[in-house]
Motif scaffolding. Sequence first.
Motif, PDB file in Angstrom:
ATOM      1  N   GLY A 151       2.218  19.192   3.170  1.00 14.01           N
ATOM      2  CA  GLY A 151       1.918  18.454   4.392  1.00 14.01           C
ATOM      3  C   GLY A 151       0.627  17.669   4.280  1.00 14.01           C
ATOM      4  N   ILE A 152      -0.388  18.274   3.697  1.00 11.19           N
ATOM      5  CA  ILE A 152      -1.663  17.585   3.514  1.00 11.19           C
ATOM      6  C   ILE A 152      -1.507  16.408   2.562  1.00 11.19           C
ATOM      7  N   LEU A 153      -0.717  16.590   1.502  1.00 10.98           N
ATOM      8  CA  LEU A 153      -0.516  15.519   0.529  1.00 10.98           C
ATOM      9  C   LEU A 153       0.183  14.319   1.168  1.00 10.98           C
ATOM     10  N   PHE A 154       1.264  14.560   1.913  1.00 10.37           N
ATOM     11  CA  PHE A 154       1.950  13.458   2.583  1.00 10.37           C
ATOM     12  C   PHE A 154       1.057  12.824   3.653  1.00 10.37           C
ATOM     13  N   TYR A 155       0.250  13.639   4.291  1.00  8.16           N
ATOM     14  CA  TYR A 155      -0.720  13.140   5.271  1.00  8.16           C
ATOM     15  C   TYR A 155      -1.631  12.096   4.627  1.00  8.16           C
ATOM     16  N   GLY A 156      -2.086  12.375   3.418  1.00  9.98           N
ATOM     17  CA  GLY A 156      -2.972  11.437   2.745  1.00  9.98           C
ATOM     18  C   GLY A 156      -2.258  10.232   2.183  1.00  9.98           C
ATOM     19  N   LEU A 157      -1.083  10.431   1.576  1.00 10.86           N
ATOM     20  CA  LEU A 157      -0.368   9.327   0.946  1.00 10.86           C
ATOM     21  C   LEU A 157       0.150   8.314   1.965  1.00 10.86           C
ATOM     22  N   THR A 158       0.360   8.741   3.195  1.00 11.45           N
ATOM     23  CA  THR A 158       0.867   7.833   4.225  1.00 11.45           C
ATOM     24  C   THR A 158      -0.173   6.815   4.660  1.00 11.45           C
ATOM     25  N   GLY A 159      -1.454   7.177   4.577  1.00  7.79           N
ATOM     26  CA  GLY A 159      -2.525   6.358   5.130  1.00  7.79           C
ATOM     27  C   GLY A 159      -2.518   4.897   4.725  1.00  7.79           C
ATOM     28  N   VAL A 189      -7.745  -0.248   1.721  1.00 13.61           N
ATOM     29  CA  VAL A 189      -8.409   0.429   0.604  1.00 13.61           C
ATOM     30  C   VAL A 189      -8.944   1.785   1.049  1.00 13.61           C
ATOM     31  N   PHE A 190      -9.501   1.821   2.253  1.00 11.93           N
ATOM     32  CA  PHE A 190      -9.971   3.098   2.782  1.00 11.93           C
ATOM     33  C   PHE A 190      -8.816   4.081   2.916  1.00 11.93           C
ATOM     34  N   GLY A 191      -7.615   3.560   3.201  1.00 13.38           N
ATOM     35  CA  GLY A 191      -6.443   4.430   3.245  1.00 13.38           C
ATOM     36  C   GLY A 191      -6.166   5.064   1.896  1.00 13.38           C
ATOM     37  N   TRP A 192      -6.313   4.285   0.809  1.00 20.57           N
ATOM     38  CA  TRP A 192      -6.133   4.863  -0.529  1.00 20.57           C
ATOM     39  C   TRP A 192      -7.230   5.871  -0.849  1.00 20.57           C
ATOM     40  N   ILE A 193      -8.444   5.580  -0.420  1.00 17.75           N
ATOM     41  CA  ILE A 193      -9.541   6.540  -0.624  1.00 17.75           C
ATOM     42  C   ILE A 193      -9.263   7.815   0.170  1.00 17.75           C
ATOM     43  N   ALA A 194      -8.761   7.642   1.407  1.00 16.98           N
ATOM     44  CA  ALA A 194      -8.406   8.800   2.227  1.00 16.98           C
ATOM     45  C   ALA A 194      -7.240   9.571   1.623  1.00 16.98           C
ATOM     46  N   ALA A 202      -1.301  -0.832   6.110  1.00 16.56           N
ATOM     47  CA  ALA A 202      -0.636  -2.099   5.809  1.00 16.56           C
ATOM     48  C   ALA A 202       0.424  -2.413   6.861  1.00 16.56           C
ATOM     49  N   LEU A 203       1.157  -1.388   7.300  1.00 17.14           N
ATOM     50  CA  LEU A 203       2.197  -1.591   8.308  1.00 17.14           C
ATOM     51  C   LEU A 203       1.601  -2.047   9.640  1.00 17.14           C
ATOM     52  N   MET A 204       0.414  -1.562   9.969  1.00 14.00           N
ATOM     53  CA  MET A 204      -0.254  -1.984  11.194  1.00 14.00           C
ATOM     54  C   MET A 204      -0.588  -3.466  11.179  1.00 14.00           C
ATOM     55  N   GLY A 215       2.361 -11.011   3.294  1.00 10.98           N
ATOM     56  CA  GLY A 215       3.132 -10.112   2.444  1.00 10.98           C
ATOM     57  C   GLY A 215       3.658  -8.921   3.214  1.00 10.98           C
ATOM     58  N   GLY A 216       4.607  -8.217   2.596  1.00 10.04           N
ATOM     59  CA  GLY A 216       5.175  -7.030   3.205  1.00 10.04           C
ATOM     60  C   GLY A 216       4.268  -5.823   3.048  1.00 10.04           C
ATOM     61  N   THR A 217       4.723  -4.706   3.615  1.00  8.35           N
ATOM     62  CA  THR A 217       3.902  -3.492   3.613  1.00  8.35           C
ATOM     63  C   THR A 217       3.572  -3.035   2.195  1.00  8.35           C
ATOM     64  N   LEU A 218       4.577  -2.987   1.332  1.00  5.22           N
ATOM     65  CA  LEU A 218       4.329  -2.518  -0.029  1.00  5.22           C
ATOM     66  C   LEU A 218       3.424  -3.478  -0.783  1.00  5.22           C
ATOM     67  N   THR A 219       3.640  -4.782  -0.574  1.00  2.00           N
ATOM     68  CA  THR A 219       2.802  -5.774  -1.250  1.00  2.00           C
ATOM     69  C   THR A 219       1.351  -5.641  -0.826  1.00  2.00           C
ATOM     70  N   LEU A 220       1.126  -5.486   0.478  1.00  2.00           N
ATOM     71  CA  LEU A 220      -0.241  -5.339   0.979  1.00  2.00           C
ATOM     72  C   LEU A 220      -0.892  -4.065   0.450  1.00  2.00           C
ATOM     73  N   ALA A 221      -0.156  -2.957   0.524  1.00  2.00           N
ATOM     74  CA  ALA A 221      -0.732  -1.667   0.137  1.00  2.00           C
ATOM     75  C   ALA A 221      -1.068  -1.631  -1.348  1.00  2.00           C
ATOM     76  N   PHE A 222      -0.101  -2.010  -2.178  1.00  2.00           N
ATOM     77  CA  PHE A 222      -0.327  -1.919  -3.625  1.00  2.00           C
ATOM     78  C   PHE A 222      -1.186  -3.065  -4.145  1.00  2.00           C
ATOM     79  N   GLY A 223      -1.128  -4.216  -3.478  1.00  2.00           N
ATOM     80  CA  GLY A 223      -2.007  -5.312  -3.872  1.00  2.00           C
ATOM     81  C   GLY A 223      -3.458  -4.968  -3.643  1.00  2.00           C
ATOM     82  N   ALA A 224      -3.766  -4.391  -2.486  1.00  2.00           N
ATOM     83  CA  ALA A 224      -5.142  -3.971  -2.209  1.00  2.00           C
ATOM     84  C   ALA A 224      -5.600  -2.901  -3.194  1.00  2.00           C
ATOM     85  N   LEU A 225      -4.690  -1.972  -3.516  1.00  2.00           N
ATOM     86  CA  LEU A 225      -5.034  -0.927  -4.473  1.00  2.00           C
ATOM     87  C   LEU A 225      -5.315  -1.514  -5.855  1.00  2.00           C
ATOM     88  N   ALA A 226      -4.485  -2.462  -6.289  1.00  2.00           N
ATOM     89  CA  ALA A 226      -4.662  -3.047  -7.619  1.00  2.00           C
ATOM     90  C   ALA A 226      -6.013  -3.745  -7.740  1.00  2.00           C
TER      91      ALA A 226
END
Length: 417
Positions: free
Chosen positions: A56-64, A358-363, A69-71, A214-225
């Motif tokens: 539960g904690i792991l999914f809690y963090g990975l969702t952030g 990016v803060f979501g990935w850090i979280a 990005a979805l917001m 961009g879409g949710t995945l593009t935003l999330a992974f683009g920011a991470l990259a």
Amino acid sequence: MTARSRLHPAYLAAALIFVVLLVSAGLRSTPGVLMLPLEQAFGWSRSTVSFAAGVGILFYGLTGPFAAALMQGLGVRRVVIGALALMAAATLSSTLMREPWQYMATWGVAAGIGSGALAMTLAATMVNRWFVARRSLMMGLLTAATATGNLVFLPVLALLAEDGGWRRAAAATGMAALALIPLVWKFLPERPSDRGLAPVGAPGDHVEPPAPAGGTLTLAFGALARAARTRTFWLLFTGFFICGLTTNGLVGTHLIAMCADQGMAQVQAAGLLAVMGVFDLAGTTASGWLTDRYDPRRLLAIYYTFRGLALVALPFSDFSLLALGLFAVFFGLDWIATVPPTARLATEAFGLREGPIVFGWIAAGHQAGAATAAITAGVMRASQGRYLEAFVLAGLTALIAAVASLMIRRGVVSAAA
């Protein structure tokens, strides 16, 4: 009344988000209360229950990061409502469970995803949209909702869970999430421009940054990259991994069970976490105020150092009321005081648009560390019959986080970046 004399809608939006975060925090703290009742009701082992909590904690963090990005595209209000509905469905359906995999599916996967969308990335998104002045202070206030969630929910849930009443505790969290849905739908605006206003403290020439394309995945992974190519990201990620490991993963999940090993009643042990919640409310708010004024890297180093010393000392105490009370006060002041300076450094380094993602990935690193502690501490307790090594090792890692924080190089980007 003139527009200037009325309360800015930013504060009303922040108050509603505070309540949402409070309920989400109450849900995330519930597995710590359910650990012993589930063992007694179903005969599940400590490692089995801990593993589900860790998932539960792991999914809690990975969702952030994906929620952040979805917001940007779907909107904050819709994401919050969807997450509340998922939390309610997961916790209410868990009252029918009979097997460990059902606990994993409800409190592990579904509740983890729902509460993960209503976590620190929601606070960061809201603060960056609605505030220019006092941004770190407001971040401190919103993240302090997790402390208040423990304060409000834990003693009540512990009482409900006594005498085989774990289903009442699970149902209470679900009903609380369900009750918030109509309030969010009616009273939460998307951004200041929807009301014809600028953010609090914005200059006269303020221009709202456009939403990233961009879409949710593009935003999330683009920011991470882009962030992953920087030293700052990895140092912040390391520090937050250890932050999660030492707080909700270890203390939040196992402190009640550790105190029970020493003969303390579950309600009294839950009261310790509630005391931490009281002091964390003050500590995190004060951390936000300090972050607006002092070097956030040094603040992080101080927080992690004192946290590490407290964790190393706890297993060697006599577990008297005085010793546990001092630990609760000391550790409570420091519990999530790390969030405002970490969010400040992330915004400085990656900008207002990508900063929350990016803060979501850090979280996510925070919750990966928490999941690691939740699972490994349960396994160590099952194999060794004590928590001493788990707490000492966690304390030593906090000292590593202190050093990593001092190695961060500060960089400022434009507001539109």
